[in-house]
Scaffold this active site. Structure first.
Site, PDB file in Angstrom:
ATOM      1  N   TYR A 239      -1.784   0.511 -11.618  1.00 11.44           N
ATOM      2  CA  TYR A 239      -1.541  -0.398 -10.534  1.00 11.44           C
ATOM      3  C   TYR A 239      -2.619  -0.043  -9.528  1.00 11.44           C
ATOM      4  O   TYR A 239      -3.158  -0.962  -8.955  1.00 11.44           O
ATOM      5  CB  TYR A 239      -0.289  -0.042 -10.118  1.00 11.44           C
TER       6      TYR A 239
ATOM      7  N   SER B 144      -3.307  -1.777  -1.316  1.00 10.51           N
ATOM      8  CA  SER B 144      -2.282  -0.815  -1.185  1.00 10.51           C
ATOM      9  C   SER B 144      -2.659   0.849  -0.722  1.00 10.51           C
ATOM     10  O   SER B 144      -3.547   0.784  -1.170  1.00 10.51           O
ATOM     11  CB  SER B 144      -1.406  -0.946  -2.622  1.00 10.51           C
TER      12      SER B 144
ATOM     13  N   GLU C 298      -1.730   2.954  -2.380  1.00  4.58           N
ATOM     14  CA  GLU C 298      -1.934   3.512  -3.763  1.00  4.58           C
ATOM     15  C   GLU C 298      -3.139   3.489  -4.167  1.00  4.58           C
ATOM     16  O   GLU C 298      -3.583   4.443  -4.970  1.00  4.58           O
ATOM     17  CB  GLU C 298      -1.114   2.674  -4.650  1.00  4.58           C
TER      18      GLU C 298
HETATM   19  P1  NAP Z   1       7.585  -7.571  -4.811  1.00  9.21           P
HETATM   20  O1  NAP Z   1       8.726  -7.786  -3.930  1.00  9.21           O
HETATM   21  O2  NAP Z   1       7.487  -7.120  -5.968  1.00  9.21           O
HETATM   22  O3  NAP Z   1       6.945  -9.282  -5.017  1.00  9.21           O
HETATM   23  C1  NAP Z   1       5.897  -9.721  -5.868  1.00  9.21           C
HETATM   24  C2  NAP Z   1       5.699 -10.843  -5.808  1.00  9.21           C
HETATM   25  O4  NAP Z   1       4.713 -11.201  -6.981  1.00  9.21           O
HETATM   26  C3  NAP Z   1       6.996 -11.839  -6.375  1.00  9.21           C
HETATM   27  O5  NAP Z   1       7.152 -13.196  -5.661  1.00  9.21           O
HETATM   28  C4  NAP Z   1       6.774 -12.221  -7.864  1.00  9.21           C
HETATM   29  O6  NAP Z   1       7.338 -13.374  -8.283  1.00  9.21           O
HETATM   30  C5  NAP Z   1       5.157 -12.509  -7.631  1.00  9.21           C
HETATM   31  N1  NAP Z   1       4.426 -12.356  -8.848  1.00  9.21           N
HETATM   32  C6  NAP Z   1       4.329 -11.381  -9.991  1.00  9.21           C
HETATM   33  N2  NAP Z   1       3.747 -11.655 -10.930  1.00  9.21           N
HETATM   34  C7  NAP Z   1       3.349 -12.653 -10.828  1.00  9.21           C
HETATM   35  C8  NAP Z   1       2.097 -13.516 -11.386  1.00  9.21           C
HETATM   36  N3  NAP Z   1       1.530 -13.279 -12.630  1.00  9.21           N
HETATM   37  N4  NAP Z   1       1.712 -14.732 -10.845  1.00  9.21           N
HETATM   38  C9  NAP Z   1       2.261 -15.084  -9.594  1.00  9.21           C
HETATM   39  N5  NAP Z   1       3.125 -14.519  -8.808  1.00  9.21           N
HETATM   40  C10 NAP Z   1       3.538 -13.299  -9.581  1.00  9.21           C
HETATM   41  O7  NAP Z   1       6.283  -6.943  -3.899  1.00  9.21           O
HETATM   42  P2  NAP Z   1       6.009  -7.006  -2.231  1.00  9.21           P
HETATM   43  O8  NAP Z   1       6.932  -5.660  -1.989  1.00  9.21           O
HETATM   44  O9  NAP Z   1       6.927  -8.120  -1.856  1.00  9.21           O
HETATM   45  O10 NAP Z   1       4.685  -6.807  -2.120  1.00  9.21           O
HETATM   46  C11 NAP Z   1       3.881  -7.938  -1.864  1.00  9.21           C
HETATM   47  C12 NAP Z   1       2.406  -7.326  -2.302  1.00  9.21           C
HETATM   48  O11 NAP Z   1       2.032  -6.476  -1.558  1.00  9.21           O
HETATM   49  C13 NAP Z   1       2.344  -7.041  -3.756  1.00  9.21           C
HETATM   50  O12 NAP Z   1       0.966  -7.425  -4.206  1.00  9.21           O
HETATM   51  C14 NAP Z   1       2.239  -5.476  -3.800  1.00  9.21           C
HETATM   52  O13 NAP Z   1       1.629  -5.007  -4.854  1.00  9.21           O
HETATM   53  C15 NAP Z   1       1.544  -5.308  -2.412  1.00  9.21           C
HETATM   54  N6  NAP Z   1       1.816  -4.002  -1.565  1.00  9.21           N
HETATM   55  C16 NAP Z   1       3.370  -3.925  -1.300  1.00  9.21           C
HETATM   56  C17 NAP Z   1       3.556  -2.555  -0.680  1.00  9.21           C
HETATM   57  C18 NAP Z   1       5.190  -2.309  -0.116  1.00  9.21           C
HETATM   58  O14 NAP Z   1       5.198  -1.198   0.109  1.00  9.21           O
HETATM   59  N7  NAP Z   1       5.857  -3.347  -0.561  1.00  9.21           N
HETATM   60  C19 NAP Z   1       2.551  -1.854  -0.036  1.00  9.21           C
HETATM   61  C20 NAP Z   1       1.371  -2.038  -0.207  1.00  9.21           C
HETATM   62  C21 NAP Z   1       0.928  -3.270  -0.943  1.00  9.21           C
HETATM   63  P3  NAP Z   1       8.811 -13.235  -9.266  1.00  9.21           P
HETATM   64  O15 NAP Z   1       9.768 -13.033  -8.164  1.00  9.21           O
HETATM   65  O16 NAP Z   1       8.752 -14.490 -10.113  1.00  9.21           O
HETATM   66  O17 NAP Z   1       8.730 -11.682 -10.077  1.00  9.21           O
HETATM   67  O1  G4F Z   2       9.472   3.551  -4.293  1.00 10.68           O
HETATM   68  P1  G4F Z   2       8.480   3.750  -4.892  1.00 10.68           P
HETATM   69  O2  G4F Z   2       8.540   3.428  -6.428  1.00 10.68           O
HETATM   70  O3  G4F Z   2       7.047   3.258  -4.287  1.00 10.68           O
HETATM   71  P2  G4F Z   2       5.432   3.516  -4.750  1.00 10.68           P
HETATM   72  O4  G4F Z   2       5.124   4.358  -5.982  1.00 10.68           O
HETATM   73  O5  G4F Z   2       4.960   4.565  -3.477  1.00 10.68           O
HETATM   74  O6  G4F Z   2       4.886   2.126  -4.725  1.00 10.68           O
HETATM   75  C1  G4F Z   2       5.272   1.235  -3.458  1.00 10.68           C
HETATM   76  O7  G4F Z   2       4.396   1.587  -2.538  1.00 10.68           O
HETATM   77  C2  G4F Z   2       2.856   1.279  -2.879  1.00 10.68           C
HETATM   78  C3  G4F Z   2       2.192   1.415  -1.525  1.00 10.68           C
HETATM   79  O8  G4F Z   2       1.717   2.665  -1.278  1.00 10.68           O
HETATM   80  C4  G4F Z   2       2.816  -0.417  -3.231  1.00 10.68           C
HETATM   81  F1  G4F Z   2       1.376  -0.773  -3.210  1.00 10.68           F
HETATM   82  C5  G4F Z   2       3.539  -0.286  -4.247  1.00 10.68           C
HETATM   83  O9  G4F Z   2       3.630  -2.020  -4.819  1.00 10.68           O
HETATM   84  C6  G4F Z   2       5.038  -0.051  -4.102  1.00 10.68           C
HETATM   85  O10 G4F Z   2       5.414  -1.072  -3.114  1.00 10.68           O
HETATM   86  O11 G4F Z   2       8.042   5.416  -5.164  1.00 10.68           O
HETATM   87  C7  G4F Z   2       7.837   6.151  -4.035  1.00 10.68           C
HETATM   88  C8  G4F Z   2       8.025   7.592  -4.469  1.00 10.68           C
HETATM   89  C9  G4F Z   2       7.114   7.972  -5.705  1.00 10.68           C
HETATM   90  O12 G4F Z   2       6.378   9.239  -5.351  1.00 10.68           O
HETATM   91  C10 G4F Z   2       8.225   8.146  -6.866  1.00 10.68           C
HETATM   92  O13 G4F Z   2       7.788   9.268  -7.687  1.00 10.68           O
HETATM   93  O14 G4F Z   2       9.447   8.038  -4.914  1.00 10.68           O
HETATM   94  C11 G4F Z   2       9.315   8.774  -5.986  1.00 10.68           C
HETATM   95  N1  G4F Z   2      10.479   8.437  -6.663  1.00 10.68           N
HETATM   96  C12 G4F Z   2      11.326   9.527  -6.843  1.00 10.68           C
HETATM   97  N2  G4F Z   2      12.310   9.340  -7.840  1.00 10.68           N
HETATM   98  C13 G4F Z   2      11.180   7.464  -7.228  1.00 10.68           C
HETATM   99  C14 G4F Z   2      12.260   7.889  -7.868  1.00 10.68           C
HETATM  100  N3  G4F Z   2      10.614   6.097  -7.151  1.00 10.68           N
HETATM  101  C15 G4F Z   2      11.118   5.307  -8.001  1.00 10.68           C
HETATM  102  N4  G4F Z   2      10.866   3.985  -8.003  1.00 10.68           N
HETATM  103  N5  G4F Z   2      12.465   5.545  -8.645  1.00 10.68           N
HETATM  104  C16 G4F Z   2      12.977   6.983  -8.589  1.00 10.68           C
HETATM  105  O15 G4F Z   2      14.085   7.132  -9.085  1.00 10.68           O
END
Ligand code: NAP
Ligand code: G4F
Length: 337
Positions: free
Chosen positions: A155, A131, A133
């Site tokens: 995280y 990520s 992050e």
């Molecule tokens: P998500 O929608 O939160 O999906 C997370 C998945 O992980 C779900 O299927 C969840 O299952 C499963 N999970 C949670 N805890 C687990 C455990 N203990 N054992 C096995 N599976 C588990 O996340 P996403 O947005 O698809 O992201 C996919 C991956 O990319 C994650 O690792 C996230 O950290 C990473 N990532 C995401 C972003 C982004 O912007 N979306 C960016 C960078 C990296 P349940 O449905 O049962 O909860």
């Molecule tokens: O949508 P967010 O919660 O995403 P964040 O923290 O960037 O993390 C996501 O992206 C990561 C990749 O860079 C992934 F690795 C991670 O798993 C996840 O998918 O927040 C985005 C921004 C933050 O700066 C937060 O402080 O939005 C700001 N924010 C402002 N108001 C909020 C809110 N975020 C959330 N969730 N809820 C609010 O009400």
């Protein structure tokens, strides 16, 4: 024979898009799911039963990243060619409230999985969902594969551990293990507590008279937002190369949360300043102020580029949630008859 893929985290946003992508490519797709007291396979339901062939397109297995014995059993049974570790406690704000659990799943869970692979199917190719992050308090802009990490949350710290552990298995045991360093990617299937989806859900519900206000945290934070459907292709491409490596996946454009709010409310013709308020409860103890990725390596080596831009993403998510809100309003009206 068709290739077999195993996806950990198949029920999440990315897991659902990746499953669709791999099924279309002819893969036999297996997924690890967790037992839940409520229905948790909604995002992949349409794939579970192939409508044309009346066969099961996906095969699901109960397991958990914290349970190495379940992973070993699944890996031994499936013998996958490719393994995608998308499983995580993926919410940054929640990781401050559950730091130990987040590290157990996101950091330890990755090494538990890597060990299980080493013992049962060492030839399988492995993708780790890293990520942006990890860049946290960014040390340079834009961020590339060589930018130093400075994580700002449990995280982010857990993902840094998993990143280096993946590299270590590559160097120590010759594993074909890749890290994707993915910047934020969104879609209509995004979890509703992430900021983009929270905004599109609330704005469209306000439009349909189902909700009055939207409370958000830091509106100044900037993110490099792309479309999840584009990003899963980059994951797959990483595992098709001759050599394993690490890649930044990003659009190269950054926007503030406020800009996202304005774009959504303008699309719906609503004055956002009348309905959006800041609630400090949504602030994080330490914030990541700016993320902006440089995906040159991904473009040049993998031939990947994002297809959906910021305005198109806003439109796609707003239209999908508007449809949900209209249906919600119709159900409410019918219930009142
Ligand atoms: P998500 O929608 O939160 O999906 C997370 C998945 O992980 C779900 O299927 C969840 O299952 C499963 N999970 C949670 N805890 C687990 C455990 N203990 N054992 C096995 N599976 C588990 O996340 P996403 O947005 O698809 O992201 C996919 C991956 O990319 C994650 O690792 C996230 O950290 C990473 N990532 C995401 C972003 C982004 O912007 N979306 C960016 C960078 C990296 P349940 O449905 O049962 O909860
Ligand atoms: O949508 P967010 O919660 O995403 P964040 O923290 O960037 O993390 C996501 O992206 C990561 C990749 O860079 C992934 F690795 C991670 O798993 C996840 O998918 O927040 C985005 C921004 C933050 O700066 C937060 O402080 O939005 C700001 N924010 C402002 N108001 C909020 C809110 N975020 C959330 N969730 N809820 C609010 O009400």
């Amino acid at each position: 024979m068709n290739k077999r893929a195993l996806i950990v985290g198949i029920t999440g946003q990315d897991g659902s898009y990746l499953s669709e992508f791999l099924v279309k490519k002819g893969y036999e797709v297996h997924g690890v799911i967790r037992r839940s007291s409520s229905f948790n396979t909604g995002r992949i339901e349409h794939l579970y039963q192939d409508p044309h062939e009346s066969t099961v397109a996906l095969k699901l297995h109960y397991g958990d990243l914290s349970d190495g014995s379940s992973l070993r059993k699944i890996l031994s049974l499936v013998q996958p060619n490719e393994i995608y570790n998308l499983g995580a406690q993926s919410h940054v704000k929640v990781s401050f409230e559950q730091p130990v659990y987040t590290v157990e799943v996101d950091a330890l869970g990755t090494i538990i999985l890597l060990e299980a692979i080493r013992d049962t199917c060492p030839e399988a190719r492995f993708y780790q969902a890293g990520s942006s992050e990890m860049f946290g308090k960014v040390q340079e802009s834009p961020q590339t594969e060589t930018t130093h990490f400075y994580p700002r949350s449990p995280y982010g710290c857990a993902k840094v551990f998993a990143h280096w552990q993946t590299i270590n298995y590559r160097e120590a045991y010759g594993a074909f293990a890749c890290n994707g360093i993915l910047f934020n990617h969104e879609s209509p299937r995004r979890g509703e507590t992430f900021v983009t989806r929270k905004i599109t859900r609330a704005a469209t519900r306000i439009k349909e008279g189902l909700q009055k206000k939207l409370y958000l945290g830091n509106l100044e934070a900037k993110r490099d937002w792309g479309f999840a459907g584009d990003y899963v292709e980059a994951m797959w491409l990483m595992l098709q190369q001759e050599k394993p490596d690490d890649y930044v996946v990003a659009t190269g454009h950054t926007h503030s949360v406020k800009e996202f709010v304005k774009a959504v409310f303008t699309y719906l013709d609503i004055d956002w300043e009348q309905v959006v308020s800041v609630d400090p409860r949504y602030y994080r103890p330490t914030e990541v102020d700016l993320l902006l990725g440089n995906a040159t390596k991904c473009r040049e080596v993998l031939g990947w580029s994002p297809q959906v831009n910021f305005q198109e993403l806003v439109k796609m998510m707003t239209e999908a949630d508007w449809e949900l809100a209209r249906n919600e309003r119709l159900i409410q009206e019918n219930n009142q008859l």
